[in-house]
Design a protein around this motif. Sequence first.
Motif, PDB file in Angstrom:
ATOM      1  N   VAL A 253      81.532 101.937  56.005  1.00  0.00           N
ATOM      2  CA  VAL A 253      81.334 101.060  57.167  1.00  0.00           C
ATOM      3  C   VAL A 253      82.304  99.887  57.144  1.00  0.00           C
ATOM      4  O   VAL A 253      82.598  99.291  58.186  1.00  0.00           O
ATOM      5  CB  VAL A 253      79.886 100.498  57.264  1.00  0.00           C
ATOM      6  N   SER A 256      85.180 100.476  59.390  1.00  0.00           N
ATOM      7  CA  SER A 256      84.816 101.095  60.672  1.00  0.00           C
ATOM      8  C   SER A 256      84.519 100.053  61.743  1.00  0.00           C
ATOM      9  O   SER A 256      84.089  98.940  61.450  1.00  0.00           O
ATOM     10  CB  SER A 256      83.563 101.964  60.491  1.00  0.00           C
ATOM     11  N   CYS A 257      84.742 100.489  62.996  1.00  0.00           N
ATOM     12  CA  CYS A 257      84.308  99.709  64.146  1.00  0.00           C
ATOM     13  C   CYS A 257      82.983 100.285  64.631  1.00  0.00           C
ATOM     14  O   CYS A 257      82.713 101.479  64.465  1.00  0.00           O
ATOM     15  CB  CYS A 257      85.327  99.807  65.272  1.00  0.00           C
ATOM     16  N   ALA A 258      82.185  99.441  65.275  1.00  0.00           N
ATOM     17  CA  ALA A 258      80.898  99.890  65.796  1.00  0.00           C
ATOM     18  C   ALA A 258      81.087 101.049  66.771  1.00  0.00           C
ATOM     19  O   ALA A 258      80.312 102.013  66.786  1.00  0.00           O
ATOM     20  CB  ALA A 258      80.167  98.739  66.461  1.00  0.00           C
ATOM     21  N   ASN A 262      78.536 103.816  65.564  1.00  0.00           N
ATOM     22  CA  ASN A 262      77.183 103.673  66.123  1.00  0.00           C
ATOM     23  C   ASN A 262      76.605 105.052  66.444  1.00  0.00           C
ATOM     24  O   ASN A 262      77.312 105.926  66.943  1.00  0.00           O
ATOM     25  CB  ASN A 262      77.224 102.831  67.414  1.00  0.00           C
ATOM     26  N   ASP A 263      75.349 105.232  66.139  1.00  0.00           N
ATOM     27  CA  ASP A 263      74.679 106.513  66.392  1.00  0.00           C
ATOM     28  C   ASP A 263      74.016 106.482  67.765  1.00  0.00           C
ATOM     29  O   ASP A 263      72.977 105.832  67.951  1.00  0.00           O
ATOM     30  CB  ASP A 263      73.615 106.767  65.306  1.00  0.00           C
ATOM     31  N   GLU A 264      74.586 107.194  68.693  1.00  0.00           N
ATOM     32  CA  GLU A 264      74.043 107.201  70.052  1.00  0.00           C
ATOM     33  C   GLU A 264      72.827 108.126  70.158  1.00  0.00           C
ATOM     34  O   GLU A 264      72.736 109.130  69.457  1.00  0.00           O
ATOM     35  CB  GLU A 264      75.135 107.626  71.049  1.00  0.00           C
ATOM     36  N   TYR A 265      71.911 107.769  71.056  1.00  0.00           N
ATOM     37  CA  TYR A 265      70.670 108.526  71.214  1.00  0.00           C
ATOM     38  C   TYR A 265      70.795 109.620  72.264  1.00  0.00           C
ATOM     39  O   TYR A 265      71.533 109.486  73.231  1.00  0.00           O
ATOM     40  CB  TYR A 265      69.534 107.590  71.639  1.00  0.00           C
TER      41      TYR A 265
ATOM     42  N   ARG B 102      69.136 100.024  71.575  1.00  0.00           N
ATOM     43  CA  ARG B 102      70.581  99.925  71.369  1.00  0.00           C
ATOM     44  C   ARG B 102      70.992 100.796  70.180  1.00  0.00           C
ATOM     45  O   ARG B 102      70.365 100.722  69.120  1.00  0.00           O
ATOM     46  CB  ARG B 102      70.948  98.458  71.089  1.00  0.00           C
ATOM     47  N   PRO B 103      72.028 101.591  70.325  1.00  0.00           N
ATOM     48  CA  PRO B 103      72.471 102.468  69.235  1.00  0.00           C
ATOM     49  C   PRO B 103      72.712 101.697  67.929  1.00  0.00           C
ATOM     50  O   PRO B 103      73.323 100.618  67.945  1.00  0.00           O
ATOM     51  CB  PRO B 103      73.771 103.075  69.773  1.00  0.00           C
ATOM     52  N   LYS B 198      89.207  92.631  67.538  1.00  0.00           N
ATOM     53  CA  LYS B 198      88.077  93.525  67.802  1.00  0.00           C
ATOM     54  C   LYS B 198      87.166  92.907  68.857  1.00  0.00           C
ATOM     55  O   LYS B 198      86.644  93.592  69.738  1.00  0.00           O
ATOM     56  CB  LYS B 198      87.288  93.790  66.521  1.00  0.00           C
ATOM     57  N   ASP B 203      84.510  95.170  70.745  1.00  0.00           N
ATOM     58  CA  ASP B 203      84.066  95.988  69.611  1.00  0.00           C
ATOM     59  C   ASP B 203      83.727  95.061  68.432  1.00  0.00           C
ATOM     60  O   ASP B 203      83.760  93.829  68.555  1.00  0.00           O
ATOM     61  CB  ASP B 203      85.205  96.960  69.228  1.00  0.00           C
ATOM     62  N   SER B 204      83.392  95.637  67.320  1.00  0.00           N
ATOM     63  CA  SER B 204      83.101  94.826  66.126  1.00  0.00           C
ATOM     64  C   SER B 204      83.581  95.586  64.899  1.00  0.00           C
ATOM     65  O   SER B 204      83.863  96.779  64.980  1.00  0.00           O
ATOM     66  CB  SER B 204      81.603  94.545  66.027  1.00  0.00           C
ATOM     67  N   ILE B 205      83.633  94.911  63.770  1.00  0.00           N
ATOM     68  CA  ILE B 205      84.229  95.510  62.561  1.00  0.00           C
ATOM     69  C   ILE B 205      83.384  95.190  61.319  1.00  0.00           C
ATOM     70  O   ILE B 205      82.739  94.140  61.251  1.00  0.00           O
ATOM     71  CB  ILE B 205      85.695  95.003  62.409  1.00  0.00           C
ATOM     72  N   PRO B 300      79.647  97.111  60.982  1.00  0.00           N
ATOM     73  CA  PRO B 300      80.000  96.320  62.154  1.00  0.00           C
ATOM     74  C   PRO B 300      78.757  96.026  62.991  1.00  0.00           C
ATOM     75  O   PRO B 300      77.867  96.872  63.078  1.00  0.00           O
ATOM     76  CB  PRO B 300      80.978  97.225  62.908  1.00  0.00           C
ATOM     77  N   THR B 301      78.682  94.842  63.582  1.00  0.00           N
ATOM     78  CA  THR B 301      77.570  94.493  64.472  1.00  0.00           C
ATOM     79  C   THR B 301      77.347  95.629  65.460  1.00  0.00           C
ATOM     80  O   THR B 301      78.276  96.002  66.188  1.00  0.00           O
ATOM     81  CB  THR B 301      77.927  93.255  65.318  1.00  0.00           C
ATOM     82  N   PRO B 302      76.151  96.195  65.509  1.00  0.00           N
ATOM     83  CA  PRO B 302      75.953  97.326  66.421  1.00  0.00           C
ATOM     84  C   PRO B 302      75.987  96.924  67.900  1.00  0.00           C
ATOM     85  O   PRO B 302      76.254  97.759  68.754  1.00  0.00           O
ATOM     86  CB  PRO B 302      74.576  97.860  66.018  1.00  0.00           C
ATOM     87  N   ILE B 304      77.643  95.883  70.864  1.00  0.00           N
ATOM     88  CA  ILE B 304      78.996  95.753  71.397  1.00  0.00           C
ATOM     89  C   ILE B 304      78.964  95.924  72.906  1.00  0.00           C
ATOM     90  O   ILE B 304      78.033  96.509  73.457  1.00  0.00           O
ATOM     91  CB  ILE B 304      79.959  96.788  70.773  1.00  0.00           C
ATOM     92  N   LYS B 306      81.053  97.613  74.747  1.00  0.00           N
ATOM     93  CA  LYS B 306      81.481  98.924  75.227  1.00  0.00           C
ATOM     94  C   LYS B 306      80.263  99.740  75.662  1.00  0.00           C
ATOM     95  O   LYS B 306      79.192  99.608  75.093  1.00  0.00           O
ATOM     96  CB  LYS B 306      82.217  99.677  74.112  1.00  0.00           C
ATOM     97  N   GLN B 308      77.633 102.620  75.841  1.00  0.00           N
ATOM     98  CA  GLN B 308      77.139 103.583  74.858  1.00  0.00           C
ATOM     99  C   GLN B 308      76.014 104.425  75.468  1.00  0.00           C
ATOM    100  O   GLN B 308      75.310 103.990  76.358  1.00  0.00           O
ATOM    101  CB  GLN B 308      76.603 102.843  73.625  1.00  0.00           C
TER     102      GLN B 308
END
Lengths: 364, 364, 364, 364
Positions: A253, A256-258, A262-265, B102-103, B198, B203-205, B300-302, B304, B306, B308
């Motif tokens: 992690v 990585s970027c979110a 991120n795990d989408e539902y 939120r993912p 980011k 986005d976040s890192i 990374p902070t989930p 964001i 963007k 999703q």
Amino acid sequence: MANTIGKMFSVTSFGSSHGKAVGAVIDGCPANLELNTEDIQKELDKRKPGTSGVTTPRKEEDKVQILSGIFEGKTDGTPITGVVYNNNQHSKDYSMFKNTPRPSHGDYGWMSKYGNYDYNGGGRGSGRITIGHVIAGAIAKKLLKTKNIEIVSQVIQIGDIMAHSNDFDTVKENVEKNSVRCGDLEAAKAMEELILSKKQEGDSIGGIVETVAVGVPAGLGEPVFERLDGDLARILMNINAVKGVEIGFGFDVATSCASEINDEYYIEDNKIYTSTNSSGGIIGGISNGMPIISRIAVKPTPSISKCQKSVNLEKMEAEDITIQGRHDPCICPRATVVAQSSVAIVLADHMIRSGYIHPSNLEI
Amino acid sequence: MANTIGKMFSVTSFGSSHGKAVGAVIDGCPANLELNTEDIQKELDKRKPGTSGVTTPRKEEDKVQILSGIFEGKTDGTPITGVVYNNNQHSKDYSMFKNTPRPSHGDYGWMSKYGNYDYNGGGRGSGRITIGHVIAGAIAKKLLKTKNIEIVSQVIQIGDIMAHSNDFDTVKENVEKNSVRCGDLEAAKAMEELILSKKQEGDSIGGIVETVAVGVPAGLGEPVFERLDGDLARILMNINAVKGVEIGFGFDVATSCASEINDEYYIEDNKIYTSTNSSGGIIGGISNGMPIISRIAVKPTPSISKCQKSVNLEKMEAEDITIQGRHDPCICPRATVVAQSSVAIVLADHMIRSGYIHPSNLEI
Amino acid sequence: MANTIGKMFSVTSFGSSHGKAVGAVIDGCPANLELNTEDIQKELDKRKPGTSGVTTPRKEEDKVQILSGIFEGKTDGTPITGVVYNNNQHSKDYSMFKNTPRPSHGDYGWMSKYGNYDYNGGGRGSGRITIGHVIAGAIAKKLLKTKNIEIVSQVIQIGDIMAHSNDFDTVKENVEKNSVRCGDLEAAKAMEELILSKKQEGDSIGGIVETVAVGVPAGLGEPVFERLDGDLARILMNINAVKGVEIGFGFDVATSCASEINDEYYIEDNKIYTSTNSSGGIIGGISNGMPIISRIAVKPTPSISKCQKSVNLEKMEAEDITIQGRHDPCICPRATVVAQSSVAIVLADHMIRSGYIHPSNLEI
Amino acid sequence: MANTIGKMFSVTSFGSSHGKAVGAVIDGCPANLELNTEDIQKELDKRKPGTSGVTTPRKEEDKVQILSGIFEGKTDGTPITGVVYNNNQHSKDYSMFKNTPRPSHGDYGWMSKYGNYDYNGGGRGSGRITIGHVIAGAIAKKLLKTKNIEIVSQVIQIGDIMAHSNDFDTVKENVEKNSVRCGDLEAAKAMEELILSKKQEGDSIGGIVETVAVGVPAGLGEPVFERLDGDLARILMNINAVKGVEIGFGFDVATSCASEINDEYYIEDNKIYTSTNSSGGIIGGISNGMPIISRIAVKPTPSISKCQKSVNLEKMEAEDITIQGRHDPCICPRATVVAQSSVAIVLADHMIRSGYIHPSNLEI
């Protein structure tokens, strides 16, 4: 209660490498779980040394006896006590370590903390005491099975050799087919060779063990201090030789970027899933219904036959040390059994705590 | 007791992001430790958001009040309660998440476990609740200072940018000089740029935070289930967004031979040291007198901006989600304060448990 | 952890009346306490049945084995496991109770809670499981002795017969001289006669057991929920058949004015004492340096040969019950050994928790 | 965790008599319990002093604030924090006790244990800290009510005056009708007179408080160390001024034969009952479905205006003491509220632990 873990399903471990016995008392297993000696013995047999070249040549029978907690073939809600008597002890191997701690071995800590330390075979610092974990883990696994939860651990890395990932059932099958307990049979061969070459050199090598639990419902874990990932991290880090613990994507992690992880539902058959599982089945400390994935970094066995610098604590002077004994050239294969036992213990505890398993009687 | 941690020095955390207050009750701090509001406030200020571009622009005063446990400027052995009232809340930002998790955020876990979930600002799943950790950590740090134990945490990696290692005092100084709280000022600059880019992208890192504690005596930790490394792993993994914990060499042990990483002993001034510290100050679960080194992987902070994929739990259908709000583009800088607080809590607990700090009265 | 008690000195009890074994794991006893089997055996022998007319005629050898925790004649800081294998079991006596709970006996509770219940000899509800308490108590007593704390329990009342009070040393001597374990030899005779007459009638009788601990320093106990009196009350009420617990003046405070029973302070040899001890050595939950005095009310053995009304839980209909078996006509004499063991366990725990006994090594 | 009690439903108490506040954090209450400030306030009002001649004339508003744990009128599974700010403090009354402990008051214990002691109003040794118990108890009572469990405490004895027994509903009604909180209105009058006469003399008087809980199902309590009676005994003995605890027949068992007091079983409407209840609803540590009956012996308020002998701990010399202040001439009336709160806390904990109340969400 330093040797007790768990809140509703709890384990008290006892014994030492060269004392009379090792074992555990398991408290909080609900009544009416069918359980016999064989359920535990088959798990202990996986951990047993002396079965291949990659483990220590010590031959230990490790036959378990159940002293309490079973009535008419089923648990009865009272503490279950499992004991393995020690037989194959070479205490003469160890007298030289009485005042000279082995580098990166628990000796020095035990000596400085307790004063009176059974240095034979590492005493209670020995990997042998994880027999207690495995006894408890076997019971936990059987309990979880009643709720369709299954757990498997495998070696996924030894030195630079990494296993390819496989699905749960393949891994479960493959780990029984090779001495390294790796889920990828090809990698297993290379790992075995690497371990044996290190053994030849009088050295040892580290690796990584991964544990996957499937069938775990959403909702296990109680934030903020009894989160499921925190409890897993504790029990796994408490295993001898473990220096790191990861859940899901783990240290990856950091890079990585979110938006990438991120795990989408999504919904399927009216159930919630995530399309990826970089969370390893736990978000915010609570399980989300996806497989629980953890990994541990296992250091190379510190006991090696190469000459090392140490000190004589009595004379307070430098003293070189060469360790003969019979040691595993790699801890990982046997650590898989301890890892899955540990994960099972935590999951059993949380399944009861979260209301998924009745605390006193399985038939309610 | 899911919100309580520690055996002799224990912390009970309470509160949520958008409720009335957040805080903690610290129980077991011995009497006669000089303590005032400022001791705690200065730690909270390090964690406070809104102080630079790399953290959330939310402005929170985060002023602590001590409600109990101090008499005539010193602790009196009774529970110390520290409270921060919430002020700067934008609850309107959050109503859209009521049914749409939120993912990779705690939402879904909390919803499925408790049914009634304060989705505003993440409720108790918010990073804001680590204010309780920092209050407790400030007290623990002051207590440890009386025994010459010091702790510092720094960001050592963000994305692919890694800090060069520095000695303890330099790190302590440098982390106060940059918004990323990195001990290497040059790397800090690059990290700051990466985070801001980011943020620009919506986005976040992620990154890695390292904590070093110096002055810790040998003998802390109680095998086999209350080992020092196990207790550290638990409290660190319990921090929001942490997905991995390492002690010493951590995951690098997987690719190492014992002959390379074993820590050999030597004597200087009649004291025992190890010439290397790949054990990170803990062997066999017990401290050995060397610096205690831990690292955490922070995702990374989930949250964001963007778009999703998620699901609407009420309608049970797919629903895209775009998170506005005001969020940290990188959690690591503020996580350093929580990490060092957490390590301090565990060490304070073990210093008392191991007989190094008197359990009820510092003057004995 | 329902079968574990104690925070720093903790006891995990296991086993049942007619299973393979009963015993206990004692965790947290510091290293370097000289300890051997005989230290434990001599306490077990005091509790052993079949030694006089006032106890059950069952002959049990009750020979203890130590499985772990001793190295070279001394404790080594690891868990101490003591086991007694069951030998003299008459399981045939009990089959009739499978579905018919004995009045005022634990049967019904165990059946309704756990479903699967070992009704033989009361299973884990049997007084026999207090062997675990006595094993742990023997270790606690030996540990306390190193700090000059001594404990003695005696029967002070059976039915209407009350013992005259005697000084600590006389009681200690006298309890070994009579089968009732009363400190007043004359009363002991009358008590013995009363018990035997009840036995003759197929009935049983209750009584009161008093425990005094001398040499306990001021300062044990942690208000408000781990007070010394609260911890004593819990462990004593947890003993089978106990229905009441008193500290010091106990229920007599109800009819007293403060001016009559307040314990006034005085100084002698530069030490603080109270001129009376109606507080029983504990005020505000903390010991004050005076003798700790507790009393328990022990009900008559519920298993009697007189015919009683019960119900058949399978058929759900009324069913009379007549209990043959071999039972103590009075529990008190043997309960003295369990009471002093229980008090010893709590005091050992608090002596460590309060910094009077080093938690890991007696020689520090 | 000396100020935390309970395993699944746990209470952390904080604050002192003359500090800023007193209160409690309640952890483990499942989500979806309707709860507001008034639910708690009405219980606090029963405990509030200054409402009649038999309690202290101190006027304290004791208004509770809830800082956390409620979302949209319902609990949300996170810790509930209740705080009462202290207002009516006369610290000048207490300076004379700084070095001179009051006989039979907690002063001396606190001084000797902690060194730094807030002697104002007894600090944390004050009865005032039971406000935390009552806050927690109010929540526990509301939770139990959802399962039809009700609890009432009454004064049944003051000095030699005893109340006649009444049925549950009458007692519940009557205790609200008299200042003594006795269930027998005639006895209440006599008790009130006795208390006032003792007040006149500058003295105080003790008594007995009985608590009955109805609707408790069979099966609560986990032998052998977390029995229901043991847990009740601990929490009740932990209340200030309590010197004895009884369950059911209590100390009267000492003069009883089993044939007289054994509780025989019968069946009615396909349910099991006992024809008597000398067991007080608990046998073998497990509830049997009958009402849970406990009694506590409450000593006379140690703070009296009569002259008493004490010592000056600084000068180490004798010093007489006369206590002015404003004190309850009898603790029992207000202790009823604390007793029923304490019983409620234990029952709530065990209802969750035994699977009768879902641990995280009442709506499951």
